[in-house]
Design an enzyme around this catalytic site. Structure first.
Site, PDB file in Angstrom:
ATOM      1  N   GLY A   1     -15.478   5.560   0.529  1.00 19.46           N
ATOM      2  CA  GLY A   1     -17.089   5.674   1.245  1.00 19.46           C
ATOM      3  C   GLY A   1     -17.640   6.930   1.670  1.00 19.46           C
ATOM      4  O   GLY A   1     -18.805   7.489   0.952  1.00 19.46           O
TER       5      GLY A   1
ATOM      6  N   ASP B   1       1.057  -0.997   0.161  1.00 24.18           N
ATOM      7  CA  ASP B   1      -0.101  -0.062   0.018  1.00 24.18           C
ATOM      8  C   ASP B   1       0.841   1.153   0.347  1.00 24.18           C
ATOM      9  O   ASP B   1       0.231   2.433  -0.284  1.00 24.18           O
ATOM     10  CB  ASP B   1      -0.999  -0.083   1.441  1.00 24.18           C
ATOM     11  CG  ASP B   1      -2.679   0.376   1.184  1.00 24.18           C
ATOM     12  OD1 ASP B   1      -2.692   1.117  -0.033  1.00 24.18           O
ATOM     13  OD2 ASP B   1      -2.902   1.499   2.174  1.00 24.18           O
TER      14      ASP B   1
ATOM     15  N   GLY C   1     -15.691  10.391   0.379  1.00 25.10           N
ATOM     16  CA  GLY C   1     -15.994  10.613  -0.297  1.00 25.10           C
ATOM     17  C   GLY C   1     -17.020  10.401  -1.877  1.00 25.10           C
ATOM     18  O   GLY C   1     -17.148  11.547  -2.383  1.00 25.10           O
ATOM     19  N   GLU C   2     -17.504   9.263  -1.805  1.00 23.74           N
ATOM     20  CA  GLU C   2     -17.613   8.950  -2.965  1.00 23.74           C
ATOM     21  C   GLU C   2     -19.432   9.325  -2.958  1.00 23.74           C
ATOM     22  O   GLU C   2     -20.318   9.811  -3.318  1.00 23.74           O
ATOM     23  CB  GLU C   2     -17.042   7.487  -3.256  1.00 23.74           C
ATOM     24  CG  GLU C   2     -18.034   7.339  -4.440  1.00 23.74           C
ATOM     25  CD  GLU C   2     -18.377   5.664  -4.675  1.00 23.74           C
ATOM     26  OE1 GLU C   2     -18.693   4.825  -5.492  1.00 23.74           O
ATOM     27  OE2 GLU C   2     -17.219   4.926  -3.947  1.00 23.74           O
TER      28      GLU C   2
ATOM     29  N   ARG D   1     -22.318   8.381   7.918  1.00 20.13           N
ATOM     30  CA  ARG D   1     -23.935   9.205   8.101  1.00 20.13           C
ATOM     31  C   ARG D   1     -25.066   9.277   9.022  1.00 20.13           C
ATOM     32  O   ARG D   1     -25.686   9.787   9.736  1.00 20.13           O
ATOM     33  CB  ARG D   1     -24.033   7.689   7.317  1.00 20.13           C
ATOM     34  CG  ARG D   1     -24.102   7.549   5.648  1.00 20.13           C
ATOM     35  CD  ARG D   1     -24.411   6.264   5.229  1.00 20.13           C
ATOM     36  NE  ARG D   1     -23.281   4.497   5.386  1.00 20.13           N
ATOM     37  CZ  ARG D   1     -23.708   3.943   5.807  1.00 20.13           C
ATOM     38  NH1 ARG D   1     -24.645   3.480   4.570  1.00 20.13           N
ATOM     39  NH2 ARG D   1     -22.859   2.444   6.046  1.00 20.13           N
TER      40      ARG D   1
ATOM     41  N   GLY E   1     -12.820   8.457   4.363  1.00 18.29           N
ATOM     42  CA  GLY E   1     -13.844   6.944   4.940  1.00 18.29           C
ATOM     43  C   GLY E   1     -13.134   6.888   6.603  1.00 18.29           C
ATOM     44  O   GLY E   1     -12.659   7.546   6.950  1.00 18.29           O
TER      45      GLY E   1
END
Length: 214
Positions: free
Chosen positions: A186, A7, A188-189, A140, A69
């Site tokens: 998650g 990564d 940002g999209e 959320r 995310g």
């Protein structure tokens, strides 16, 4: 086929001025203590997709990729190469995240450890697992709570937006310009309100949010 990808590999193009810590040099020379960065596979992929969408060669673009995310990092990508990123020796630093604290004065660690008689492993567990926007690590839930008047949830979101804006601004300065800012992962999209709130800081860059497209 099974494929292993490190990564941190994408960030190996960072110059010394970006990856070095201002620690005694022997810790870098003998032990490899430096900034490595993470989310490299994400930053590499979305920057290439951005170039395709713009219809320009990646080698001609200055891009800032915001991987947002539960774990979050930002990457400055200059002509296709990572030149800086917000995570470091570990994924603990940079932005406040789902359960990670992000950047922190090490003196605050010492103060808390001494006052509450904590060992370093206990302290790192707090920084990694019990910090960040832990009102809820699911953005959320944070947004729903903030909309209902929860002040701590609103503060957590505002801190996150502010940190993203600060890092993006510093990377625009580091690259002497930016052609595109990417929001991915998650949050940002999927979060239009997050994209709008962060973009509100970038008027000086000529950014205007299109509510319908957003």
């Amino acid at each position: 086929p099974m494929v292993a990808v490190f990564d941190a590999a994408f960030h190996q193009t960072m110059p010394g001025k970006a990856f070095m810590y201002a620690l005694p040099y022997e810790y870098y020379k003998n032990d490899g203590v430096r900034r490595y960065g993470f989310h490299g596979t994400s930053h590499r992929y979305v920057s290439a997709r951005c170039a395709e969408m713009l219809g320009k060669p990646l080698s001609e673009l200055k891009i800032i990729s915001c991987h947002m995310g539960n774990g979050s990092s930002i990457c400055a990508i200059d002509h296709g190469k990572s030149v800086d990123t917000s995570m470091g020796f570990t994924p603990l630093v940079g932005l406040p995240m789902g359960t990670r604290c992000g950047d922190l004065d090490p003196g605050a660690m010492q103060f808390i450890m001494n006052k509450y008689n904590l060992g370093i492993d206990d302290m790192l567990n707090i920084l990694n697992k019990k910090s960040g926007v832990l009102v809820s690590p699911d953005f959320r839930d944070l947004e729903a709570a903030a909309d209902k008047g929860d002040d701590r949830a609103r503060l957590a979101l505002d801190m996150f937006y502010y940190w993203v804006a600060k890092v993006v601004g510093s990377y625009a300065a580091a690259m002497n310009g930016v052609d595109a800012i990417i929001y991915t992962a998650g949050v940002g999209e999927n979060s239009a309100s997050t994209r709008k709130a962060i973009s509100g800081y970038f008027g000086y860059l000529g950014v205007e949010i299109d509510d319908e497209a957003n």
